[in-house]
Scaffold this active site. Sequence first.
Site, PDB file in Angstrom:
ATOM      1  N   GLU A 159     -49.142 -54.022  54.489  1.00  0.00           N
ATOM      2  CA  GLU A 159     -50.089 -53.057  55.049  1.00  0.00           C
ATOM      3  C   GLU A 159     -50.241 -51.769  54.251  1.00  0.00           C
ATOM      4  OE1 GLU A 159     -50.080 -53.456  59.659  1.00  0.00           O
ATOM      5  OE2 GLU A 159     -48.059 -53.810  58.944  1.00  0.00           O
TER       6      GLU A 159
HETATM    7  N1  MCN Z   1     -43.017 -59.432  49.891  1.00  0.00           N
HETATM    8  C1  MCN Z   1     -42.318 -59.576  48.703  1.00  0.00           C
HETATM    9  N2  MCN Z   1     -41.573 -58.540  48.224  1.00  0.00           N
HETATM   10  C2  MCN Z   1     -41.554 -57.346  48.856  1.00  0.00           C
HETATM   11  C3  MCN Z   1     -42.294 -57.168  50.028  1.00  0.00           C
HETATM   12  C4  MCN Z   1     -42.987 -58.253  50.550  1.00  0.00           C
HETATM   13  O1  MCN Z   1     -42.391 -60.635  48.082  1.00  0.00           O
HETATM   14  N3  MCN Z   1     -40.824 -56.350  48.370  1.00  0.00           N
HETATM   15  C5  MCN Z   1     -43.827 -60.541  50.428  1.00  0.00           C
HETATM   16  C6  MCN Z   1     -43.238 -61.179  51.678  1.00  0.00           C
HETATM   17  O2  MCN Z   1     -42.318 -62.181  51.387  1.00  0.00           O
HETATM   18  C7  MCN Z   1     -44.493 -61.689  52.370  1.00  0.00           C
HETATM   19  C8  MCN Z   1     -45.557 -60.686  51.990  1.00  0.00           C
HETATM   20  O3  MCN Z   1     -45.065 -60.010  50.827  1.00  0.00           O
HETATM   21  O4  MCN Z   1     -44.841 -62.953  51.877  1.00  0.00           O
HETATM   22  C9  MCN Z   1     -45.831 -59.666  53.094  1.00  0.00           C
HETATM   23  O5  MCN Z   1     -44.617 -59.234  53.601  1.00  0.00           O
HETATM   24  P1  MCN Z   1     -44.511 -58.165  54.789  1.00  0.00           P
HETATM   25  O6  MCN Z   1     -45.122 -56.902  54.354  1.00  0.00           O
HETATM   26  O7  MCN Z   1     -43.119 -58.141  55.298  1.00  0.00           O
HETATM   27  O8  MCN Z   1     -45.489 -58.708  55.932  1.00  0.00           O
HETATM   28  P2  MCN Z   1     -45.395 -59.942  56.925  1.00  0.00           P
HETATM   29  O9  MCN Z   1     -44.901 -61.147  56.254  1.00  0.00           O
HETATM   30  O10 MCN Z   1     -44.781 -59.527  58.204  1.00  0.00           O
HETATM   31  O11 MCN Z   1     -46.968 -60.215  57.090  1.00  0.00           O
HETATM   32  C10 MCN Z   1     -47.799 -59.413  57.839  1.00  0.00           C
HETATM   33  C11 MCN Z   1     -48.668 -58.452  57.066  1.00  0.00           C
HETATM   34  C12 MCN Z   1     -49.636 -57.890  58.003  1.00  0.00           C
HETATM   35  S1  MCN Z   1     -48.982 -56.985  59.259  1.00  0.00           S
HETATM   36  C13 MCN Z   1     -50.976 -58.183  57.937  1.00  0.00           C
HETATM   37  S2  MCN Z   1     -52.051 -57.568  59.086  1.00  0.00           S
HETATM   38  C14 MCN Z   1     -51.465 -58.989  56.889  1.00  0.00           C
HETATM   39  C15 MCN Z   1     -50.593 -59.089  55.747  1.00  0.00           C
HETATM   40  O12 MCN Z   1     -49.301 -59.124  55.970  1.00  0.00           O
HETATM   41  N4  MCN Z   1     -52.448 -59.876  57.050  1.00  0.00           N
HETATM   42  C16 MCN Z   1     -52.766 -60.702  56.019  1.00  0.00           C
HETATM   43  N5  MCN Z   1     -51.063 -59.706  54.662  1.00  0.00           N
HETATM   44  C17 MCN Z   1     -52.088 -60.595  54.771  1.00  0.00           C
HETATM   45  N6  MCN Z   1     -52.439 -61.375  53.737  1.00  0.00           N
HETATM   46  C18 MCN Z   1     -53.373 -62.330  53.915  1.00  0.00           C
HETATM   47  N7  MCN Z   1     -53.696 -63.108  52.898  1.00  0.00           N
HETATM   48  N8  MCN Z   1     -53.996 -62.518  55.106  1.00  0.00           N
HETATM   49  C19 MCN Z   1     -53.737 -61.733  56.150  1.00  0.00           C
HETATM   50  O13 MCN Z   1     -54.328 -61.947  57.301  1.00  0.00           O
END
Ligand code: MCN
Length: 909
Positions: A868
Site C-alpha cells: 500500500e
Molecule cells: N513483499 C516482499 N518483500 C517485502 C514486502 C513485501 O516480497 N519487503 C511481498 C509479499 O510477499 C507480498 C507482497 O509483497 O507478496 C505484498 O505484501 P504485503 O504488503 O504484506 O501485503 P499483503 O500480502 O497483505 O497484500 C495486501 C496488499 C493490499 S492491502 C492491497 S489493497 C493490494 C496489494 O497488497 N491489492 C492488490 N497489492 C495488490 N496487488 C495486486 N496485484 N492486486 C491487488 O488487488
Amino acid sequence: MEKKTLFINGIQRIVIDDPKTTLAEVLRRQQGLTGTKVGCGKGECGACSVILDGKVVRSCVTKMKRVHDEAKITTIEGVGTQDNLHPLQLSWMIHGAAQCGFCTPGFIISAKVLLEENADPTRQEVRDWFQKHHNLCRCTGYIPIINAVMDAARLMRGEIKKEDLWFQLKEGDSILGTDFIRPSAVAKVTGNWEFGADLGLKLPAGSLHIKLVQATVSHANIISIDTSEAEKMPGVVRVLTYKDVPGTNRINGLAFPQNLGDGLERPILCDKKVFQFGDAIAMVLADTPEQAEAATKFVKVELEELLPYMSAPAAMADDAIEIHPGTPNIYFTTNIVKGEDTKPLMESLPNVIEGDFYVGRQPHLPLEPDVAFAYMDEDDNLMVHSKSIALHFHHLMTAEGIGVDPEKYFIAQNPTGGTFGYKFSPTIEGLIGVATYVTKRPCYLEFNMFQTITYTGKRSPFFMNVKMGADENGILQALEEDTSVDHGPYCEFGDLVTTRAPQFISAGYNVPNIRGEARTVATNHAWGSAFRGYGSPQSLFASETLIDMLAVQMGEDPLELRYKNVYREGDKTPNGCSPDVIVLPQALDTMRPLYKEAKVKAAEKNKTGGDVKYGVGISLNIYSCGLDGPDSSEIWIELTPEGVTVGNSWEDHGQGADMGSLAIAYETLRPVGFETKQIKLVMNDMKFTPNSGPSGGSRNNTITGNAIKVGCEMLLAAMKKADGTYRTYDEMVADNLPLHYDAKWTAPCTAPDVETSQGNPFPCYMYGVLLSEVAVDTTTGKTQVEKLTMVADVGTIINKLVVDGQLWGGLTQGIGLALSEDFEDLKKNTTLTGCGIPQIKDVPDEINLIYQETPRPLGPFGATGSGEMPLSGPHASICNAIFNACGVRITHLPAYPEKVLAGLKALQK
Ligand code: MCN
Ligand code: FES
Ligand code: FES
C-alpha cells in the site's frame, strides 16, 4: 443458428452458433477455452483478446456473424503450453508481468501479433501497440509488461537465451531479494489460472444462475415487492426476497464499541429501505443466466423515493433525516490529543498555513468482475467460493445473516483477478450463501463490470481541514485537523478508516502538538470499503500538500523543509509512539541530487517557452503494516515424505501471497535444506487453512510471514538432533515426534485510544520518497506524468520481482487518483474508462525504483510490507509538481484538466 468450420488453435472444429452471440462466449462456453478472460465485456480492457485471421480482436465485442467460415483463431491455449512455453510467456514469467494474471492472456495474444508484424519494436512502439489495442492492466503499472515484450523479442531474434534471463536458485542459497518466479506464474501465462467465472462454467449440471433485481435510486422506502410474475417465467426456480432469508438478513459490520450504530444496518436483501444505488432487492434463480436475467424485469418493486444524501456535508446538514432511523448520520467520532494545546501555540507561531482538502471516491477497477459460487458439500456444509480477501472476517460477518450454523459454513478464495481492497468487505457472499442454503443446489452469481463498479465499495472520501504551524526555522510545532469521512450507507470498517486520519495526517514528520477530530458519516453514495492505502492517501494528500504550501510561503525548498522535519531518533509519530526505524533522512539524501537534476531539467525546458509547462514535486509515502493493535496470524506446517506442506489463509489479490509463503518457508527451513519444489502450499480455503487474517493493511508479509517463520522454526526444533543435524521424515515417525505444527504470531502492539489516538498500533511501517516530473499543457489543462522516481524502504526485500511490481502498480494507481479516477457521477463513472483508469499512455515509461533495505526489528528477516505504501502519496507529489509547473494548487482531487484550466484562469485575474 449457423454452422461454421473454424480452425481454433490449429485444430479444425465444427461450431454451431447464434450469429448474434460473441466470439468470447463461443470460445469460453462452447469450446471450454477459458484462457480467454472477459473483464469489461465492452471492448475497453483487452482481457478477451484473441487472434482472428492474423489480427488482434476483442472477442467480447466480436459478434459471430463477423467470424466467417474457415476463420483461423488463436487463443492463449494455442500460444504455448507449460512444457513448451512461447518466448512471450517465458519473458512474462521472468519479469513478473503477471500479478493477478487476469489481463495476461489478452496481453500475450496482443504482443504475439505485434512481434509477428515488427520483430524489433522500440519501447514506444510497444506502448503504442497496447494503447491501440486497448490492453489495460490494473496491477503492474505496465512497466514489467513492456520489459517482458522487449526481452521476448530479443529471445525470438536469438540475441539472448532463456538461461541469460531466467533466475535459477541454487538450492540451499538464500532466496531473499531474488527474482525467483512465483509459483502461480506458469498457470497465469498459459491461461490455466482459473478465475471464478472460469470455474463457474464448470459447475455440475443442475446448478442455478442468479441475477439480481437492484435499486436504480439511491434512497427510498420500500413499499412492496411482488415476485409472482417473475416466478412464472421460463426456467425460473425461485425468486428470493428478504422474506426468504433464513437468518437475520444482516451483514455484521463489526462496529467499534464507540460506534453509535449496532453495525447491523446492511441487509443482504433490502427489506425496509434502499440505501444506495445498486442495492439488491431480489434474486432470481433460474436454469440459465438468460432466463434469470429476463425474469428480473418482472419483479415489481414499489418505492417511496427519499432525498438522497450524496456527500458527507449533505448528510451532516441540520435538516438531514437519519439514513438509518435511530442512528445519527454522524455515527463515530475519534480525536487526537498529542502534546500541548495547539490553540495558543498557533497564535504564537510565525509560520502558519491552513487548507481544505478533498480526496474522493476512488474506484478500485479490478479487471475481473465480482463473482462467486456456492454449494452444499457431502457433509451438508455450505461452501462459498468468492474473491474474498478476508475469509474468516467474511464468515463472521455473514453466517448469522444467512442463518447458517457457523460450524457448517466455509469460505474459499478463488484465484482472484485483483481487488485492491474492495473485497475486504463482503460483497456477494451473503447473497450466494442465502441462495445455496435455501435451494441446496449449487448456485453461481457473477456481476458484470457495471455492477462491479456501481455496487461494490469505494475509497471513502475525506473532507479535511488542516492547519500547520512552524517556528521561525521551519520546524513544525503544531497541527490542527478536522476530518469528515463519507462512508456511504454501510458502516463496516468505517470507524477504522476514520482513525486513519489522525494516524496519517502529518505522518513522517515529528509534530509535537496535535489536536483534531475525525468523524464517520453515513451517506447514500457508494459504501466505503478498504482501498489500497486505506485512509493514508486521503490523509497524506492533506499534509503533503500543506507542507509544500508552507515551503512556498516561507520561501524554503519543499524537499529541504521536509528534511528538517522528518522522523529522527527520539521523534514520535502522530500516534505518539516511536517510528520502527529511522529511514526518511537517508531517503531524502538519496533523492536530493535527483531532485535538483530534475528541477534543472524542468527549468531548461521551461526556458524555451511554449504552452507546456514543466514541474517537479515531492511527497513522502508512508503506510503501516497490520491491523491496529495485537494483530495476529495463524498457519500450520506439516512434514511429509516429500518435504513440507504449509497451510495458511494469506489471501491473494494477485500481489504474490504464494511467493511470500514459499520464500519465507524456504528461507526459514534452509538449515534442513528443503528444495523449493519440496514445499507445498495449501492456501485460502478455510475448511483446511487457519485464520491468517485478511489481506489488508499490507499486513501479511509481516504478520503471516512471522507466523510462517515461527511454524518452520517449531518444525526445525523438533527435527534437530543432539549432534546438530536434522531428522528425516522416517526418523521423525520412528521417534514418534509430531509432524504437524500449528503456529501463531501476534504483533506486540496496542490499538490507539479513540479519545486521543495515542498508542503503538503497528509493528512496522513502509516508507518512500517520491519525485514526480510532470508536463502541464496550459491550453487544455491536461497533465502528463513524464517520470517518477521513488526511494523506497520496505525493509529486507523478500522477492524483488514482487516488490518492484507492487511499487510500479501502486504508483500507477496514484497517477489515476491524482488525475483521472473517480466514482461520483452515477451516470458517467460506470465504465473502466468512464472512471478514469490509467491506460498505458497515461503512465510514464520511466518509473525508477531505488531501494534502501533497512531491516525491521519486528519483520520476518527484517522485511515489512510493500502493497500500500506506493499509493499513499503519489497524488500529492504529482499535484505538487503541477503547482511547480504552472502555479495551480490542486487541493480537491482529481486534477481534471478543466480544474487545472480554471486554476490557470484564476491566476490570470
Ligand atoms: N513483499 C516482499 N518483500 C517485502 C514486502 C513485501 O516480497 N519487503 C511481498 C509479499 O510477499 C507480498 C507482497 O509483497 O507478496 C505484498 O505484501 P504485503 O504488503 O504484506 O501485503 P499483503 O500480502 O497483505 O497484500 C495486501 C496488499 C493490499 S492491502 C492491497 S489493497 C493490494 C496489494 O497488497 N491489492 C492488490 N497489492 C495488490 N496487488 C495486486 N496485484 N492486486 C491487488 O488487488
Ligand atoms: Fe473484452 Fe474487456 S475488451 S472483456
Ligand atoms: Fe494485469 Fe492484474 S496483472 S490486471
